[in-house]
Design an enzyme around this catalytic site. Structure first.
Site, PDB file in Angstrom:
ATOM      1  N   ASP A 488      -2.411  89.793  39.389  1.00 35.29           N
ATOM      2  CA  ASP A 488      -3.833  90.064  39.110  1.00 35.29           C
ATOM      3  C   ASP A 488      -4.452  90.947  40.180  1.00 35.29           C
ATOM      4  O   ASP A 488      -5.400  91.672  39.925  1.00 35.29           O
ATOM      5  CB  ASP A 488      -4.617  88.756  38.980  1.00 35.29           C
ATOM      6  N   ARG A 492      -6.305  89.567  47.825  1.00 41.16           N
ATOM      7  CA  ARG A 492      -6.883  88.290  48.247  1.00 41.16           C
ATOM      8  C   ARG A 492      -5.866  87.160  48.133  1.00 41.16           C
ATOM      9  O   ARG A 492      -4.686  87.403  47.868  1.00 41.16           O
ATOM     10  CB  ARG A 492      -8.140  88.002  47.432  1.00 41.16           C
ATOM     11  N   ASP A 493      -6.331  85.948  48.316  1.00 39.66           N
ATOM     12  CA  ASP A 493      -5.423  84.793  48.316  1.00 39.66           C
ATOM     13  C   ASP A 493      -5.091  84.354  46.886  1.00 39.66           C
ATOM     14  O   ASP A 493      -5.340  83.237  46.494  1.00 39.66           O
ATOM     15  CB  ASP A 493      -6.069  83.635  49.088  1.00 39.66           C
ATOM     16  N   GLU A 494      -4.514  85.265  46.127  1.00 37.37           N
ATOM     17  CA  GLU A 494      -4.180  84.959  44.733  1.00 37.37           C
ATOM     18  C   GLU A 494      -2.862  85.645  44.357  1.00 37.37           C
ATOM     19  O   GLU A 494      -1.807  85.072  44.466  1.00 37.37           O
ATOM     20  CB  GLU A 494      -5.336  85.369  43.823  1.00 37.37           C
ATOM     21  N   ASP A 501      -4.193  89.044  32.441  1.00 36.73           N
ATOM     22  CA  ASP A 501      -4.098  90.359  33.068  1.00 36.73           C
ATOM     23  C   ASP A 501      -2.814  91.051  32.627  1.00 36.73           C
ATOM     24  O   ASP A 501      -2.784  92.258  32.360  1.00 36.73           O
ATOM     25  CB  ASP A 501      -4.111  90.220  34.595  1.00 36.73           C
ATOM     26  N   TRP A 553      -4.667  84.150  27.281  1.00 44.76           N
ATOM     27  CA  TRP A 553      -3.771  84.300  28.440  1.00 44.76           C
ATOM     28  C   TRP A 553      -2.344  83.920  28.026  1.00 44.76           C
ATOM     29  O   TRP A 553      -1.420  84.720  28.112  1.00 44.76           O
ATOM     30  CB  TRP A 553      -4.267  83.418  29.593  1.00 44.76           C
ATOM     31  N   GLU A 761     -12.041  94.599  39.582  1.00 43.50           N
ATOM     32  CA  GLU A 761     -12.002  93.393  38.758  1.00 43.50           C
ATOM     33  C   GLU A 761     -13.273  93.266  37.928  1.00 43.50           C
ATOM     34  O   GLU A 761     -13.236  92.910  36.758  1.00 43.50           O
ATOM     35  CB  GLU A 761     -11.874  92.188  39.698  1.00 43.50           C
ATOM     36  N   HIS A 776      -7.750  95.515  40.573  1.00 40.50           N
ATOM     37  CA  HIS A 776      -7.371  94.555  39.534  1.00 40.50           C
ATOM     38  C   HIS A 776      -6.902  95.374  38.339  1.00 40.50           C
ATOM     39  O   HIS A 776      -7.575  96.303  37.940  1.00 40.50           O
ATOM     40  CB  HIS A 776      -8.604  93.733  39.158  1.00 40.50           C
TER      41      HIS A 776
HETATM   42  C1  BGC Z   1      -7.845  86.217  38.445  1.00 41.01           C
HETATM   43  C2  BGC Z   1      -7.891  86.877  37.115  1.00 41.01           C
HETATM   44  C3  BGC Z   1      -7.526  85.874  36.101  1.00 41.01           C
HETATM   45  C4  BGC Z   1      -8.614  84.877  36.131  1.00 41.01           C
HETATM   46  C5  BGC Z   1      -8.598  83.847  35.081  1.00 41.01           C
HETATM   47  C6  BGC Z   1      -8.905  85.187  38.452  1.00 41.01           C
HETATM   48  O1  BGC Z   1      -9.030  84.530  39.644  1.00 41.01           O
HETATM   49  O2  BGC Z   1      -7.948  87.107  39.474  1.00 41.01           O
HETATM   50  O3  BGC Z   1      -7.528  88.140  37.009  1.00 41.01           O
HETATM   51  O4  BGC Z   1      -7.202  86.348  34.854  1.00 41.01           O
HETATM   52  O5  BGC Z   1      -8.760  84.295  37.390  1.00 41.01           O
HETATM   53  O6  BGC Z   1      -9.834  83.758  34.631  1.00 41.01           O
END
Ligand code: BGC
Length: 933
Positions: A488, A492-494, A501, A553, A761, A776
């Site tokens: 995504d 960041r911390d993800e 996505d 998703w 994003e 994003h």
């Molecule tokens: C992510 C998104 C993801 C979403 C879900 C976010 O934190 O970065 O791209 O699809 O959460 O709603």
């Protein structure tokens, strides 16, 4: 353009269309040149090591520079040595002459392929007249370790100082492992099979093995860990050797661990295996901390030069520990690895008041900095990475949330030192350097762009610089978000595999990159985590979100597979995943009440109207996702020959459509749901709007864009991709063009006006704490629309893999020219249209062994001279045959549609206007492949 044209259509005029084709002297009917086969691929990869499917599939491009070139037969030969193959001894397999036009994904019979076996193969093709090619230049593939028993070594890890607990947080040091061995004979060939969690680097005799970084791929490690195979023939030698490994933390939650095996074949034909075993030793080294989110700390004073060479004094190293195998399955990484794919130089350097310096690379990207420094031992240089800067010029890391994105390098003080981190990556445009000894310059840092290294296969360009910039940002955003899985965001911390996505960007991925192998692996990743009851989580590997995931998703499983199928024609993929698709659709069917699916997490995520009260009903989105999933399941069942299932899924689709219309359609207003863009666009996209209502729903959709939103979209992660396609397909490309060319909020142009070099994003500009990534991939899905709608190259599901495709450009707005080319699995497909005087020219290239429907837009109504040297191929609404390769034509509303075989063609529509308007469409033929890049 569209309204212009419609207006003219309403006028009473006599449509007199003349189509001409210039027959260039060189194109006169003559014997077709000899065919050939090139671009040989195994499992979508060029000469791969480590294939571990029992029946590898072979593909090639049939090449014949002639109109309507088709392959009529092929012969594949496979041998276990190059010499055998070249002398015609196909001792592994000779398929003989097969009468078929198939050139893509042909499985080898499941026999004779042993672990580690190298196969050479070549193919001979016959053209439509039965004329054969020579055999192609040979390609090769090599099998991986196919059986569990092939792995003779053990998994190793490193103990803590007290001998018990494992390395791990908080220090997150990266352990080093080493082992020495002797080979008493000359080596003919050597292979290394290796993987390590979270990340490994393998070393042999003083050098790193291969150029992969951040290996292995991120998978659900408990289910499947991917190993890599390397040819290390030149790195091992007779005599003493040393092998070593360094382990990073990566995405792995457990103690770092490694398994490796060197399979060596000596010149005398004997073999030996060197494996990870109890005699390996470990030590801590200079990498004091390593974390994907936070960065790396490296103390160069702790380096142990020579650790990976034989003869190193390792008496202080301690015995490694045998680890419990962390996975059910080891399988080969059959996709392109992550590499440093390019380096970029910083554009600007600025000194801040506190003495630190900020580098601006001018481009947001994923990767790290290569640091060049010299100074006293013990000096600590700190590098902080960010997408943004504060007004005072300092890096702004607020939107990285918990990620520190900071690398630290402690100098050893021995002249010029070059450092780049190993087990982390950052998403950034700016790097702030603190503690630098002396004065840095633009040569101090080099940006290393790091992501999955799939080859580029497509290019798009047009006359509007804004669209070109959107395309560039989209591609940067897409590729810097591919780190063995589609993520995504990279900063960041993800950085997870959020499926919403992933599904919105897969189509653009296939247009721009050779991403088939990577998505084949990703679909397997999804299958790995699917529940018995069919459920699929929001993220794969499953880390964040819910399980079952939001239907838009989780539906990515089917949506991505369908995109991959259209672009590649890969049937086996559908067969492999059909049971999973079915289980998923069955689960939704059980869950739905009266065919309406209410469960939904994210709505039209981050749409501009999301925060408003009157948002798109979430069950509308979920029910559409349910329909789309059932529809794909029905198509797949038809394709793989499950007619009963197909019928069941088709019935389900009708029921969902009826329930959907009954619940969400207002026949008085002709609106769905909350009358928003997505509410009306989604049913149009799915083709479930009741007969006779389509036009009115479209009018409402257009009104919302043009009047309520002043020419802007109101859609988010779900709706944007659909909206743009629907507008074109329903005849309102002009409205889609208005949306894409806006420069204010919300739209792509607004990001660009605010300096974006990737895709944000959110549609709005935020630079503070919280959820506002500036890289994003989602809205970069517009790149697919550029190829599909603007240049008009559309792969078809009924003849997938570009066997038959459409070239159907939507000519709209002030766009004067657009071109795209794609190196498809069958060869180059290209479209290039240009307004020419009052008319239009359309140059196309269709690869050999393919055919296309070329839709020439009827645009432009001014008077233009008819050129003399053109052949008329369409007049008075009728096709005039005669030009080689053009097999038929029909009037198709706003287009005239030509059925053409392979080759390059130049169509030219030259209109005439006046009281009585008539179009003259000229078709000019050009020989040779046109490179439109
Ligand atoms: C992510 C998104 C993801 C979403 C879900 C976010 O934190 O970065 O791209 O699809 O959460 O709603």
């Amino acid at each position: 353009m569209h309204s212009n044209f419609s207006a003219c259509r309403t006028a009473r005029y006599f449509l007199f269309i003349v189509l001409l084709v210039l027959i260039a002297a060189s194109s006169e009917v003559q014997a077709a040149p000899k065919p050939s086969a090139t671009h040989l691929l195994t499992e979508y990869l060029e000469n791969p090591l480590g294939i571990d499917v029992p029946q590898p599939r072979l593909s090639w491009q049939f090449v014949q520079n002639a109109r309507g070139a088709r392959q009529s037969a092929y012969q594949i030969q496979v041998a276990d040595s190059l010499e055998a193959l070249k002398s015609g001894k196909a001792n592994v397999w000779d398929g003989g002459k097969v009468f078929s036009s198939r050139s893509v994904n042909i499985p080898l019979p499941a026999k004779q392929l042993r672990s580690g076996m190298r196969c050479y193969w070549r193919v001979k093709v016959w053209d439509a007249d039965g004329a054969p090619s020579d055999f192609s230049a040979p390609a090769w593939f090599e099998m991986g370790l196919l059986n569990k028993e092939d792995w003779q070594g053990v998994w190793l890890t490193a103990p803590m100082a007290d001998g018990s607990a494992f390395l791990g947080p908080p220090q997150e040091t990266a352990p080093f492992f080493r082992f020495e061995f002797a080979l008493d004979k000359p080596v003919k060939r050597a292979r290394a099979y290796v993987t390590g969690l979270g990340y490994y680097e393998l070393y042999l005799n003083g050098g790193k093995v291969g150029d992969r970084v951040l290996d292995p791929a991120y998978t659900t490690f408990s289910k499947r860990v991917l190993y890599s195979a390397y040819d290390v023939t030149n790195q091992v030698k007779q005599g003493r050797n040393a092998v070593g490994a360094i382990l990073g933390k990566g995405w792995y939650g457990g103690p770092p661990c490694v398994i490796a095996q060197l399979n060596i074949e000596f010149r005398d034909g004997t073999r030996a295996s060197i494996t990870t075993n109890r005699d390996w030793k470990y030590s801590l080294g200079p990498i004091l901390e390593n974390s994907i989110f936070h960065g790396e700390t490296y103390d160069a004073r702790l380096e142990q030069p020579g650790w990976d060479s034989p003869g190193f004094e390792d008496s202080k190293w301690r015995p490694a520990l045998v680890a419990h195998p962390p996975t059910e399955k080891l399988s080969a990484q059959m996709m392109q690895p992550i590499r440093v794919v390019e380096t970029i130089k910083p554009r600007k350097l600025r000194r801040l008041k506190d003495g630190s310096w900020v580098f601006d690379f001018g481009q947001n990207f994923s990767g790290w900095c290569r640091l060049k420094v010299s100074g006293p031992a013990g000096t600590e240089v700190i590098l902080r990475h960010a997408e943004l800067v504060h007004p005072n010029g300092a890096v702004n890391q607020d939107n990285l949330r918990g990620a520190k994105a900071t690398d630290r390098y402690i100098l050893k003080g021995e002249g010029v030192e070059i450092y780049e981190p190993r087990f982390t990556y950052h998403g950034f445009r700016y790097a702030q350097i603190e503690g630098f000894p002396g004065r840095p310059n633009l040569g101090t840092l080099t940006g290393c762009v790091v992501h999955t290294d799939f080859p580029r296969r497509g290019a798009f360009e047009c006359s509007n610089p804004l669209l070109n910039k959107i395309q560039s940002n989209s591609v940067w955003g897409y590729r810097t978000n591919w780190h063995s899985i589609p993520t995504d965001c990279p900063q960041r911390d993800e950085r997870q595999g959020w499926l919403g996505d992933a599904q919105s960007t897969s189509d653009m991925g296939f247009y721009n990159f050779d991403a088939a192998a990577a998505y084949t692996n990703y679909l397997q990743d999804i299958q790995d985590v699917q529940g018995e009851d069919g459920r699929i989580p929001d993220t794969v590997p499953y880390v964040y979100g819910q399980n079952p995931g939001d239907p838009m998703w989780a539906g990515a499983y089917l949506f991505i597979a369908w995109d991959l199928y259209r672009h590649s024609g890969d049937n086996r993929l559908l067969e492999r995943h059909y049971e999973g698709f079915k289980r998923y659709v069955d689960m939704l069917a059980m869950e739905a009440k009266d065919y309406i699916l209410t469960r939904n997490q994210y709505g039209d995520w981050l749409s501009p109207i999301e925060a408003k009260e009157d948002r798109v009903p979430k069950e509308l989105i979920s029910t559409c996702a349910f329909y789309r999933s059932a529809w794909i399941a029905a198509r797949v069942a038809e394709i793989i020959g499950r007619p009963d299932d197909a019928k069941r899924h088709n019935d389900l689709c009708s029921k969902i459509a009826n329930a959907f219309n009954a619940k969400f359609f207002n026949p008085e207003t002709n609106n769905y749901g909350n009358a928003s863009q997505l509410s009306n666009a989604f049913p149009l996209y799915l083709g479930i709007v009741p007969e006779g209502k389509r036009k009115s729903v479209l009018e409402n959709l257009v009104k919302d864009v043009v009047v309520n939103c002043n020419g802007h979209l109101s859609t988010g992660f779900v709706g944007t991709r659909l909206l743009m396609d629907v507008l074109c397909n329903e005849g309102r490309a002009d409205v889609a063009y208005t949306i894409v060319t806006q420069r204010d909020y919300p739209g792509w142009g607004y990001m660009i006006e605010n300096g974006a070099t990737t895709i944000w994003e959110r549609w709005d500009l935020r630079v503070g704490r919280g959820m506002n990534s500036h890289n994003h991939p989602n809205h970069g899905s517009i790149s697919a629309w550029f190829y599909r709608m603007v240049a008009g190259i559309i792969p078809r599901a009924d003849a997938p893999g570009y066997e038959h495709f459409d070239i159907k450009p939507f000519v709209a707005g002030d766009l004067k020219e657009a071109k795209a080319s794609i190196n498809t699995i069958r060869g180059l497909a290209a479209s290039h249209w240009k307004r020419d005087g009052g008319g239009i020219s359309l140059d196309v290239t269709i690869p050999a062994n393919s055919r296309a429907s070329v839709w020439v837009p009827k645009v432009g109504l001014t008077d233009v001279q008819v050129k003399e040297d053109f052949t008329i191929i369409w007049r008075n609404g009728k096709f005039i045959p005669g030009v080689p390769g053009i097999n038929g034509a029909s009037d198709a509303g706003d287009w005239i549609k030509f059925e053409v075989g392979s080759g390059s063609y130049s169509f030219w529509l030259e209109p005439r206007g006046g009281a009585e308007i008539f179009h003259t469409i000229l078709f000019r033929e050009r020989m040779g492949q046109r490179d439109v890049r």
